[in-house]
Motif scaffolding. Structure first.
Motif, PDB file in Angstrom:
ATOM      1  N   THR A 163       0.830  -1.205   0.000  1.00  0.00           N
ATOM      2  CA  THR A 163       0.000   0.000   0.000  1.00  0.00           C
ATOM      3  C   THR A 163       0.864   1.255   0.000  1.00  0.00           C
ATOM      4  O   THR A 163       0.563   2.236  -0.699  1.00  0.00           O
ATOM      5  N   ALA A 164       1.960   1.236   0.753  1.00  0.00           N
ATOM      6  CA  ALA A 164       2.873   2.379   0.748  1.00  0.00           C
ATOM      7  C   ALA A 164       3.664   2.442  -0.556  1.00  0.00           C
ATOM      8  O   ALA A 164       3.805   3.512  -1.160  1.00  0.00           O
ATOM      9  N   PHE A 165       4.149   1.306  -1.021  1.00  0.00           N
ATOM     10  CA  PHE A 165       5.019   1.267  -2.201  1.00  0.00           C
ATOM     11  C   PHE A 165       4.313   1.787  -3.450  1.00  0.00           C
ATOM     12  O   PHE A 165       4.895   2.518  -4.251  1.00  0.00           O
ATOM     13  N   ILE A 176       4.924   4.659   5.968  1.00  0.00           N
ATOM     14  CA  ILE A 176       3.529   4.431   6.339  1.00  0.00           C
ATOM     15  C   ILE A 176       2.652   5.503   5.697  1.00  0.00           C
ATOM     16  O   ILE A 176       2.981   6.697   5.724  1.00  0.00           O
ATOM     17  N   VAL A 177       1.538   5.065   5.111  1.00  0.00           N
ATOM     18  CA  VAL A 177       0.508   6.009   4.693  1.00  0.00           C
ATOM     19  C   VAL A 177      -0.163   6.521   5.970  1.00  0.00           C
ATOM     20  O   VAL A 177      -0.809   5.760   6.685  1.00  0.00           O
ATOM     21  N   ASP A 178       0.048   7.772   6.266  1.00  0.00           N
ATOM     22  CA  ASP A 178      -0.352   8.327   7.559  1.00  0.00           C
ATOM     23  C   ASP A 178      -1.864   8.247   7.764  1.00  0.00           C
ATOM     24  O   ASP A 178      -2.633   8.875   7.029  1.00  0.00           O
ATOM     25  N   PRO A 179      -2.328   7.488   8.775  1.00  0.00           N
ATOM     26  CA  PRO A 179      -3.764   7.440   9.058  1.00  0.00           C
ATOM     27  C   PRO A 179      -4.268   8.667   9.798  1.00  0.00           C
ATOM     28  O   PRO A 179      -5.476   8.860   9.949  1.00  0.00           O
ATOM     29  N   GLU A 209       2.180   1.900  12.717  1.00  0.00           N
ATOM     30  CA  GLU A 209       0.862   2.492  12.511  1.00  0.00           C
ATOM     31  C   GLU A 209       0.297   3.022  13.822  1.00  0.00           C
ATOM     32  O   GLU A 209      -0.304   4.105  13.860  1.00  0.00           O
ATOM     33  N   ALA A 210       0.484   2.274  14.906  1.00  0.00           N
ATOM     34  CA  ALA A 210       0.012   2.739  16.216  1.00  0.00           C
ATOM     35  C   ALA A 210       0.694   4.041  16.599  1.00  0.00           C
ATOM     36  O   ALA A 210       0.058   4.966  17.125  1.00  0.00           O
ATOM     37  N   MET A 211       1.993   4.136  16.327  1.00  0.00           N
ATOM     38  CA  MET A 211       2.710   5.379  16.624  1.00  0.00           C
ATOM     39  C   MET A 211       2.179   6.522  15.774  1.00  0.00           C
ATOM     40  O   MET A 211       2.007   7.645  16.261  1.00  0.00           O
ATOM     41  N   HIS A 212       1.898   6.259  14.486  1.00  0.00           N
ATOM     42  CA  HIS A 212       1.312   7.295  13.637  1.00  0.00           C
ATOM     43  C   HIS A 212      -0.047   7.760  14.178  1.00  0.00           C
ATOM     44  O   HIS A 212      -0.404   8.928  14.039  1.00  0.00           O
ATOM     45  N   LEU A 213      -0.794   6.844  14.762  1.00  0.00           N
ATOM     46  CA  LEU A 213      -2.099   7.198  15.322  1.00  0.00           C
ATOM     47  C   LEU A 213      -1.979   8.099  16.536  1.00  0.00           C
ATOM     48  O   LEU A 213      -2.953   8.735  16.946  1.00  0.00           O
ATOM     49  N   GLY A 214      -0.780   8.162  17.131  1.00  0.00           N
ATOM     50  CA  GLY A 214      -0.584   8.937  18.350  1.00  0.00           C
ATOM     51  C   GLY A 214      -0.767   8.118  19.607  1.00  0.00           C
ATOM     52  O   GLY A 214      -1.029   8.675  20.680  1.00  0.00           O
ATOM     53  N   MET A 215      -0.562   6.793  19.502  1.00  0.00           N
ATOM     54  CA  MET A 215      -0.724   5.919  20.658  1.00  0.00           C
ATOM     55  C   MET A 215       0.607   5.770  21.390  1.00  0.00           C
ATOM     56  O   MET A 215       1.657   5.614  20.757  1.00  0.00           O
ATOM     57  N   PRO A 216       0.593   5.790  22.719  1.00  0.00           N
ATOM     58  CA  PRO A 216       1.793   5.382  23.448  1.00  0.00           C
ATOM     59  C   PRO A 216       1.999   3.888  23.244  1.00  0.00           C
ATOM     60  O   PRO A 216       1.029   3.129  23.146  1.00  0.00           O
ATOM     61  N   GLY A 266       8.021   8.285   7.585  1.00  0.00           N
ATOM     62  CA  GLY A 266       7.061   9.005   6.763  1.00  0.00           C
ATOM     63  C   GLY A 266       7.046   8.487   5.327  1.00  0.00           C
ATOM     64  O   GLY A 266       8.047   7.963   4.818  1.00  0.00           O
ATOM     65  N   LEU A 267       5.923   8.652   4.660  1.00  0.00           N
ATOM     66  CA  LEU A 267       5.754   8.116   3.310  1.00  0.00           C
ATOM     67  C   LEU A 267       6.679   8.787   2.306  1.00  0.00           C
ATOM     68  O   LEU A 267       7.245   8.114   1.424  1.00  0.00           O
TER      69      LEU A 267
END
Length: 316
Positions: A14-16, A137-140, A235-242, A299-300
């Protein structure tokens, strides 16, 4: 360019395929492992085109991206020629580590690409030139709310993969906080591990649903012992999750100080889960640091730029 690759790893692909090229993916009538075609559960752009194997000989292909050992034989049979080759290795080696010989070792003209520096260090590539293009990662988006006092875990087939994915560690984490385990093959997980049903729930969702649901959990737990670098962690980190994770493989590089708790001591990890669940403001602050770190390194745009340079070099 026109790039031939197989649909093997949906999240990575998906990113590629967000790049500027035409991405040719084989498709067979049964949509089996060698002919899945376009993704059904990921959002892929129009530049991804399906081509049946019998038509590949007539296709102009600039570069082939191999991802599994048998794909080279498919190239020979379906194309009848060998365009410039990249062998993308998603995984850390299994077997006689650190002496595991890579399948691409010795393929004439191939370039071996790893997704982490740990993988490059651990695989024996022989004379084949190797490099690293780290994940993108495609930023969610910063979707974290943390309104549910529960911990999220994302892993496919945890019962089959067992200790590799840290499945045996889930009862300890379930004592620290109720778990929501997202992924394929998670049905019946709580019963098999002897965890009370209210302390461990299973969910199998599409990618779009997954991000929104994960982001409501207070903290992300990554119990994996031996993997390349789980995209779910990034992806969890991109979401802003600890995040709370084992300090194995590439995790210590991916989660810098202040972006989560990384350790090989289970007591420290379970204490961290309890702390995040008990203190949502602390969880928010650390999650913001996690997102900033993930955007900076994974980042993408950086990912696509790295691949662009490599593809041009290989095609040339």
């Amino acid at each position: 360019m026109r790039i031939l690759l197989w649909h093997v790893h949906g999240s990575w692909t998906t990113a590629f395929v967000q790049g500027p090229h035409t991405y040719v993916v084989p498709v067979t009538p049964d949509r089996g492992p060698d002919g899945l075609g376009r993704a059904r559960t990921w959002d892929w752009p129009a530049g991804v085109v399906e081509v049946p194997p019998e038509r590949l000989r007539d296709e102009h292909i600039d570069v082939v991206v191999l991802q599994r050992p048998h794909e080279l034989a498919l190239v020979d049979r379906w194309l009848g020629r060998r365009p410039p080759l990249v062998y993308l290795e998603h995984n850390a080696p299994h077997g006689d580590v650190p002496d595991t010989r890579h399948p691409a070792a010795g393929i004439p003209g191939a370039t071996l690409v790893h997704v982490t520096h740990f993988n490059r260090l651990m695989w024996d590539a022989g004379p084949t030139p190797s490099t690293v293009v780290e994940h993108g990662i495609v930023d969610p988006g910063p979707l974290w709310t943390g309104d549910l006092e529960r911990a999220a875990v994302a892993v496919n087939e945890p019962l089959r993969r067992g200790r590799t994915t840290g499945t045996d560690l889930l009862p300890a984490f379930a004592e620290a906080a109720p778990l929501d385990v997202f992924g394929m093959g998670t049905d019946g997980l709580a019963a098999r591990l002897g965890i009370p049903a209210d302390r461990c729930r299973s969910h199998e969702l599409t990618q779009a649903e997954l991000h929104a649901r994960m982001a409501r959990r207070r903290v992300y737990v990554h119990p994996v012992r031996w993997t390349s670098l789980g995209l779910s962690l990034l992806e969890a980190m991109h979401l802003g999750m600890p995040v709370v994770a084992l300090a194995t493989t590439e995790v210590t590089e991916a989660v810098p100080s202040g972006a989560g708790v990384v350790s090989n001591r289970i007591d420290e990890l379970t204490d961290a889960v309890r702390d995040f669940v008990a203190d949502p403001l602390h969880a928010r602050r650390i999650g913001e640091e996690a997102r900033a770190a993930a955007l900076a390194r994974y980042g993408l745009n950086r990912f696509l730029d790295d691949w662009e340079r490599l593809l041009k070099e290989v095609a040339r």
